[in-house]
Design a protein around this motif. Sequence first.
Motif, PDB file in Angstrom:
ATOM      1  N   MET A 166      -4.444  -0.490  10.034  1.00  0.00           N
ATOM      2  CA  MET A 166      -4.466   0.060  11.165  1.00  0.00           C
ATOM      3  C   MET A 166      -4.984   1.743  10.916  1.00  0.00           C
ATOM      4  SD  MET A 166      -4.287  -2.164  13.667  1.00  0.00           S
ATOM      5  CE  MET A 166      -4.086  -1.121  15.071  1.00  0.00           C
ATOM      6  N   MET A 167      -4.173   2.231   9.956  1.00  0.00           N
ATOM      7  CA  MET A 167      -4.199   3.723  10.070  1.00  0.00           C
ATOM      8  C   MET A 167      -4.655   4.367   8.712  1.00  0.00           C
ATOM      9  SD  MET A 167      -1.234   4.689  12.653  1.00  0.00           S
ATOM     10  CE  MET A 167      -1.735   6.445  12.666  1.00  0.00           C
ATOM     11  N   GLY A 168      -4.482   3.506   7.553  1.00  0.00           N
ATOM     12  CA  GLY A 168      -4.675   4.107   5.976  1.00  0.00           C
ATOM     13  C   GLY A 168      -3.431   4.831   5.879  1.00  0.00           C
ATOM     14  N   THR A 169      -3.673   5.801   5.151  1.00  0.00           N
ATOM     15  CA  THR A 169      -2.312   6.592   4.790  1.00  0.00           C
ATOM     16  C   THR A 169      -1.939   7.584   5.931  1.00  0.00           C
ATOM     17  OG1 THR A 169      -3.683   8.126   3.846  1.00  0.00           O
ATOM     18  CG2 THR A 169      -2.672   6.442   2.297  1.00  0.00           C
ATOM     19  N   GLU A 170      -2.783   7.689   7.203  1.00  0.00           N
ATOM     20  CA  GLU A 170      -2.426   8.677   8.118  1.00  0.00           C
ATOM     21  C   GLU A 170      -0.971   8.350   8.641  1.00  0.00           C
ATOM     22  OE1 GLU A 170      -4.106  10.236  12.478  1.00  0.00           O
ATOM     23  OE2 GLU A 170      -5.269   8.829  11.331  1.00  0.00           O
ATOM     24  N   ASN A 171      -0.076   9.404   8.681  1.00  0.00           N
ATOM     25  CA  ASN A 171       1.191   9.189   9.146  1.00  0.00           C
ATOM     26  C   ASN A 171       2.030   8.167   8.782  1.00  0.00           C
ATOM     27  OD1 ASN A 171       1.225  11.146  11.228  1.00  0.00           O
ATOM     28  ND2 ASN A 171       0.294   9.925  12.494  1.00  0.00           N
ATOM     29  N   CYS A 172       1.570   7.834   7.470  1.00  0.00           N
ATOM     30  CA  CYS A 172       2.446   6.937   6.532  1.00  0.00           C
ATOM     31  C   CYS A 172       3.687   7.652   5.940  1.00  0.00           C
ATOM     32  CB  CYS A 172       1.707   6.307   5.408  1.00  0.00           C
ATOM     33  SG  CYS A 172       2.258   5.030   4.280  1.00  0.00           S
ATOM     34  N   HIS A 173       4.753   7.045   6.198  1.00  0.00           N
ATOM     35  CA  HIS A 173       6.121   7.311   5.542  1.00  0.00           C
ATOM     36  C   HIS A 173       6.701   6.566   4.699  1.00  0.00           C
ATOM     37  CE1 HIS A 173       6.143  10.665   9.008  1.00  0.00           C
ATOM     38  NE2 HIS A 173       5.777   9.616   9.770  1.00  0.00           N
ATOM     39  N   ALA A 174       5.998   6.464   3.578  1.00  0.00           N
ATOM     40  CA  ALA A 174       6.361   5.584   2.405  1.00  0.00           C
ATOM     41  C   ALA A 174       6.370   6.422   1.233  1.00  0.00           C
ATOM     42  CB  ALA A 174       5.212   4.544   2.163  1.00  0.00           C
ATOM     43  N   LEU A 175       7.450   6.204   0.482  1.00  0.00           N
ATOM     44  CA  LEU A 175       7.675   6.954  -0.645  1.00  0.00           C
ATOM     45  C   LEU A 175       6.761   6.318  -1.990  1.00  0.00           C
ATOM     46  CD1 LEU A 175       9.512   9.543  -2.025  1.00  0.00           C
ATOM     47  CD2 LEU A 175      10.950   7.683  -2.715  1.00  0.00           C
ATOM     48  N   GLY A 176       6.004   7.142  -2.473  1.00  0.00           N
ATOM     49  CA  GLY A 176       5.372   6.641  -3.565  1.00  0.00           C
ATOM     50  C   GLY A 176       5.377   7.568  -5.063  1.00  0.00           C
ATOM     51  N   SER A 177       4.785   6.897  -6.000  1.00  0.00           N
ATOM     52  CA  SER A 177       4.872   7.493  -7.324  1.00  0.00           C
ATOM     53  C   SER A 177       3.839   8.766  -7.319  1.00  0.00           C
ATOM     54  CB  SER A 177       4.415   6.413  -8.371  1.00  0.00           C
ATOM     55  OG  SER A 177       5.362   5.440  -8.303  1.00  0.00           O
ATOM     56  N   GLU A 178       2.940   8.652  -6.442  1.00  0.00           N
ATOM     57  CA  GLU A 178       1.960   9.585  -6.156  1.00  0.00           C
ATOM     58  C   GLU A 178       1.372   9.870  -4.822  1.00  0.00           C
ATOM     59  OE1 GLU A 178      -2.025   9.305  -8.256  1.00  0.00           O
ATOM     60  OE2 GLU A 178      -0.940   7.719  -9.329  1.00  0.00           O
ATOM     61  N   GLU A 179       0.973  11.019  -4.601  1.00  0.00           N
ATOM     62  CA  GLU A 179       0.353  10.988  -3.133  1.00  0.00           C
ATOM     63  C   GLU A 179      -1.156  10.508  -3.067  1.00  0.00           C
ATOM     64  OE1 GLU A 179       0.212  14.375   0.381  1.00  0.00           O
ATOM     65  OE2 GLU A 179       1.652  14.400  -1.373  1.00  0.00           O
ATOM     66  N   LEU A 180      -1.282   9.348  -2.315  1.00  0.00           N
ATOM     67  CA  LEU A 180      -2.723   8.748  -2.032  1.00  0.00           C
ATOM     68  C   LEU A 180      -3.149   9.045  -0.669  1.00  0.00           C
ATOM     69  CD1 LEU A 180      -1.924   5.421  -3.480  1.00  0.00           C
ATOM     70  CD2 LEU A 180      -2.705   7.236  -4.673  1.00  0.00           C
TER      71      LEU A 180
END
Length: 950
Positions: A166-180
């Motif tokens: 729906m939104m791609g990574t916009e307002n995505c509050h997911a912890l990741g190994s790197e920022e995508l």
Amino acid sequence: MEYNFRDIEKKWQKRWVESGIYRVVEDDKKKKFYVLNMFPYPSGAGLHVGHPLGYIASDIYARYKRLQGYNVLNPMGYDAYGLPAEQYAIQTGQHPAITTEQNIKRYREQLDKIGFSFDWSREVRTCDPKYYHWTQWAFQRMFKSYYSTSSHKAQPTIKLIEHFEMMGTENCHALGSEELHFTAAEWNAFSEKKKQEVLMNYRIAYLAETMVNWCPALGTVLANDEVINGVSERGGYPVEQKKMRQWCLRTSAYAQRLLDGLETIDWTDSLKEAQRNWIGRSEGTEMEFQVADSEKHFTIFTTRADTIFGVTFMVLAPESELVAELTTADQKAAVDDYLAYVKKRTERERQMDHSVTGVFSGSYAVNPFTGDKIPVWISEYVLAGYGTGAIMAVPAHDSRDYAFAKHFNLPIIPLIEGADVSEESFDAKEGRVMNSPAAGKTTLDGFSLNGLSVKEAIAATKKFVTEHNLGRVKVNYRLRDAIFSRQRYWGEPFPVYYKDDMPYMIPKECLPLELPEIDEYKPTATGEPPLGHAKKWAWDTKNNCVADCSAIDNKTVFPLELNTMPGFAGSSAYYLRYMDPQNDKGLVSKEANEYWRNVDLYVGGSEHATGHLIYSRFWNKFLFDSGYTCEEEPFKKLVNQGMIQGRSNFVYRIEDEGADKGKFVSLNLRKNYKETTPIHVDVNIVSADVLDIDAFKAWRPEYNNAEFILEDGKYICGWAVEKMSKSMYNVVNPDMIVEKYGADTLRLYEMFLGPVEQSKPWDTNGIDGCHRFLKKFWNLCSSVCCCDTATNETATPDNLKSVHKLIKKVSQDIEQFSYNTSISAFMICVNELSQQKCKSKEMIKNLVILIAPFAPHIAEELWEMLGEQGSVCDAQWPTWDEQYLVESQAKMGVAFNGKTRFEIQVSADADNASIEALVRGDERTAKYVEDKQIVKVIIVPKRMVNIVIK
């Protein structure tokens, strides 16, 4: 009546099994109490007397809580996977399951002889497919979850996928190994493989290229605590740093919750501090540094952004990907040589060893505040896993940076007024700032910190960095994600197959995925893990079953994962499985979990402070997020037992020139010889430091013809306190102690040696005192049990005082795990009751209940002799009455001019006038006063009377 401990202990151990006395079921009418030991790895050597220490301590507490009316869960099982069994399999060709089963059988025999109240119906073994079914299930749950930074908990990845759509990574509050960064349109256009690669960046169980401790000789990755001084703990083989594709668990996501949880549990301050240091929370700033004459840039993390004006060089971790990018052609040979050196060093060695090593990369970075060019070095003192793997070095105010700058003759710029950096760094975090910037230096927007306090300078720099997009304020943690792969056979298989080089989970209804049979337990000729030898180790997606490897077609049949899980996989949630071990529908039922909830008392070694306890807490928090556990913290109270050290014995071989190599001199005669060599000797052929010479000659063939120089007709051995180990021949088998003295004596003696939490030396010479006490206890109690007239005898005031004093002492001591002082109190009480010729069955009954947690066999026998029904386990713990502890008499010293001469007995409530009259009337007073005059009488109530004379 004789105390026949052998018959008594066999009788009650048999009866306990027949009656199932220690089986426990959930009972809503009773309060629960869950006692747990860190479960053992069953080695071929069996138990030595040091191993049961914690088990005895927890068993005493478990029995005590049962006597208080609690429904007590006290289970036991085996951490049955591990490297030792696999190495033995490599050496002998015998399947690890066979040796593991033999070792478990040996452990069980030994544990049963000591008389523990374990509920063996709940036994778990990590190598049992019925058990690791749920380890595999939990791993799959982690693979299908991500950590939400908004809700601060694990969430299903399906929610993340929906967000991306729906939104791609916009307002995505997911912890990741790197920022995508990508849009919904880009996500929806990604290939299946690309989507899986993106999701891998967020999964809690994920695949990644990471540096590991690789042991070529063992063919496996080792944990940090399995590496000592650059070699494997097992076998002493060289270990090197290697980058490998490994399964990892995102434990770092839970760092703050792991810290916060420490405030809610009853652990020692030292243990909590160890965990805080391991998690390593630090608040600071991430800043971007441009590479000079390049489009490249890299990020550093610092807790002291205010020291930016004192940066004189940058340092990269040797493992950093930037090393290859920033190494210039003319420095490549030197960098390659240095990397080869670091490869042989473990991370722990690099942290402990403060020797200065490093190499210049050939590149320069640009200070974002001043525009100055700064040389970029590479050094092992920077670790890739902490922060960003790159640091800005401020040698004036950091001791390791200072040592590096001094060694390589790099500039050192002090930033605090009055800082003397001529001999060492100035590490104080207070003072006024200077040289920020230095006189004549221009900076970005004229920014300056001069004159500010350190605290003000830190705040100002953070604000400036944020406003000028030079970086961001961030909280960082030292805690790393756990490496979860091992290149071994004897471990839990991953329920994973590979399609297009990406991992997929086998259906949960097909769990457990069991270990296949293989012919060799070593890595394959091409370097694959041992599972690479399996002929039937592929996954048929069409039929959902294991298939032959020859059937792999990458359409419906795919290769399975060749790595296995590490040892901590099976030990991270075993406490939950004990709650409901026969459940084939889930790890633990909701009903069982809500009854037992979590562990009330956990007993184990402090060496697990930063390994097992971190992983278990992480695992439990993940399951709590997913709704599978009702408590976020698994262990409410934790007690670390100390170590029982061995008492080694030595014989002394004469090494004088020309002397016979088989000649031994007794301890106190060594001074007559120029040189003697101490040699460890089996402590089981030594008694009170006197060597059994015939047994010594038979012990080792090279000593058949040994000669001995004796003192007073005996060979006296030397001794030392050392770690108990086979190599030092100081291992004492508990079976021998049980056979000679009895299990109850062993239990008492291990607790009598000292506080549970402290390490203490084992000395078989001292065990006889506890055995004599039990004989005296038996004689006192059995004489009353067998006396018909005793039933009508009323306890005397002295009886009541002795027993109620004991009830109070033991009740309070058990709560504090002060078992050694409880046993001392038992000894005092039995002496007092014996002197009082106690004949009260009521008093003896209390005594038997009190000793039941410590010495259950003798307690059961005496309980039966008292005519009581059922087991002493189900008696009621006695309570003390303060009225019996009130002293009716007080003993007071009588002194003349401050020098005590005799004592008097007075009534505890006597007033001063009565006491003075009593003293004046005592004939001994007349002796010391003679013709002198009493000037004054000073009375210290219940303690002292001082008569001043002249």
